[in-house]
Design a protein around this motif. Structure first.
Motif, mmCIF file in Angstrom:
data_model
loop_
_atom_site.group_PDB
_atom_site.id
_atom_site.type_symbol
_atom_site.label_atom_id
_atom_site.label_comp_id
_atom_site.label_asym_id
_atom_site.label_seq_id
_atom_site.Cartn_x
_atom_site.Cartn_y
_atom_site.Cartn_z
ATOM 1 N N PHE A 34 0.904 -1.270 -0.016
ATOM 2 C CA PHE A 34 -0.086 0.037 0.062
ATOM 3 C C PHE A 34 1.055 1.110 -0.084
ATOM 4 O O PHE A 34 1.827 1.308 0.709
ATOM 5 C CB PHE A 34 -0.842 0.064 1.221
ATOM 6 N N ASN A 35 0.498 2.160 -0.893
ATOM 7 C CA ASN A 35 1.255 3.395 -0.898
ATOM 8 C C ASN A 35 0.438 4.459 -0.811
ATOM 9 O O ASN A 35 -0.549 4.801 -1.631
ATOM 10 C CB ASN A 35 1.926 3.531 -2.328
ATOM 11 N N PHE A 36 0.344 5.358 0.254
ATOM 12 C CA PHE A 36 -0.479 6.299 0.638
ATOM 13 C C PHE A 36 -0.523 7.405 -0.680
ATOM 14 O O PHE A 36 -1.564 7.936 -0.883
ATOM 15 C CB PHE A 36 -0.221 6.955 1.721
ATOM 16 N N GLN A 37 0.723 7.972 -0.924
ATOM 17 C CA GLN A 37 0.984 8.801 -1.870
ATOM 18 C C GLN A 37 -0.258 8.380 -3.288
ATOM 19 O O GLN A 37 -1.142 9.435 -3.678
ATOM 20 C CB GLN A 37 2.129 9.264 -2.320
ATOM 21 N N THR A 38 -0.077 7.336 -3.729
ATOM 22 C CA THR A 38 -0.615 6.539 -4.870
ATOM 23 C C THR A 38 -2.120 6.765 -4.783
ATOM 24 O O THR A 38 -3.118 7.043 -5.551
ATOM 25 C CB THR A 38 -0.111 5.416 -5.462
ATOM 26 N N PHE A 39 -2.587 6.194 -3.301
ATOM 27 C CA PHE A 39 -4.011 5.959 -3.135
ATOM 28 C C PHE A 39 -4.480 7.439 -3.103
ATOM 29 O O PHE A 39 -5.628 7.516 -3.587
ATOM 30 C CB PHE A 39 -3.937 5.483 -1.610
ATOM 31 N N TYR A 40 -3.951 8.438 -2.407
ATOM 32 C CA TYR A 40 -4.599 9.602 -2.261
ATOM 33 C C TYR A 40 -4.669 10.329 -3.942
ATOM 34 O O TYR A 40 -5.871 10.956 -4.166
ATOM 35 C CB TYR A 40 -3.364 10.688 -1.722
ATOM 36 N N LYS A 41 -3.848 10.246 -4.725
ATOM 37 C CA LYS A 41 -4.113 10.748 -5.921
ATOM 38 C C LYS A 41 -5.063 10.005 -6.853
ATOM 39 O O LYS A 41 -5.632 10.728 -7.653
ATOM 40 C CB LYS A 41 -2.538 10.753 -6.852
#
Length: 207
Positions: A34-41
């Motif tokens: 899980f990558n939060f930056q990717t999820f957010y975008k």
């Protein structure tokens, strides 16, 4: 074990060891990779929904998310008068509670009092317990910010006249009783609902 709740615009991300008992539907995400930056975008302008990262170690996952963001600290207050009413402000077309960023070298509790006094023109009499922490995410330039806000229970003597700080975009400040919260509940932020629950102004949602 603690459940972490991060607000992202109209979305909510839960990080927990168990599936929260919620009314709304929730989409489970995979912790592995899980990558939060990717999820957010990827959220973009999607309609608001709830997501869940189910993990045996919520704190470790939350810490990893924090490390990927710019952290900004803020503090605010749930203020009651001698008449048993509560202080609310109206800012950016929503009901809110007074709060603001912590200045360099300032303690969270001190910042909470300063912000309430500046934004509403009152003198805080007591600054008691910490009610809760809330987290919400937004973009600042090219950076993703995770704002952590500490909320405190406060009191004032009597019920002073309120002077909203208009340069901070506050158009109204009001004393409201527990029975007058319907407009607030209908038009406020999810994080403010958390504070009202912690302050026992609203029933606690089941988690």
């Amino acid at each position: 074990m603690k459940t972490y709740r991060i607000y992202i615009n109209d979305h909510t991300l839960y990080i927990a060891a168990n599936v929260p008992e919620l009314v709304e539907e929730i989409e489970q995400l995979t912790v592995l990779g899980f990558n939060f930056q990717t999820f957010y975008k990827q959220l973009g302008n999607l309609p608001g929904k709830s997501f869940l990262l189910l993990t045996e170690d919520p704190k470790a996952v939350f810490t990893k998310i924090k490390e990927s963001c710019l952290i900004i600290k803020a503090a605010g207050g749930l203020v009651s008068s001698s008449k048993g009413n509560y202080l609310f402000i109206f800012r950016n077309k929503k009901w809110d509670l007074p709060k603001g960023k912590v200045e360099k070298g300032e303690r969270m509790k001190e910042a909470a009092v300063r912000e309430v006094e500046e934004e509403c023109g009152v003198k805080i009499s007591t600054n008691d317990e910490k009610l809760c922490k809330t987290y919400h995410v937004y973009t600042l330039g090219a950076k993703i910010v995770l704002k952590k806000t500490n909320w405190y229970r406060m009191t004032v003597k009597g019920e002073p006249k309120l002077v909203p700080q208009k340069e901070e975009g506050i158009t109204k400040a009001s004393w409201l009783s527990k029975t007058e919260l319907e407009p607030v509940v209908a038009n406020t932020y999810p994080s403010i609902m958390d504070v009202l629950e912690a302050g026992e102004l609203l029933p606690q949602r089941v988690l």
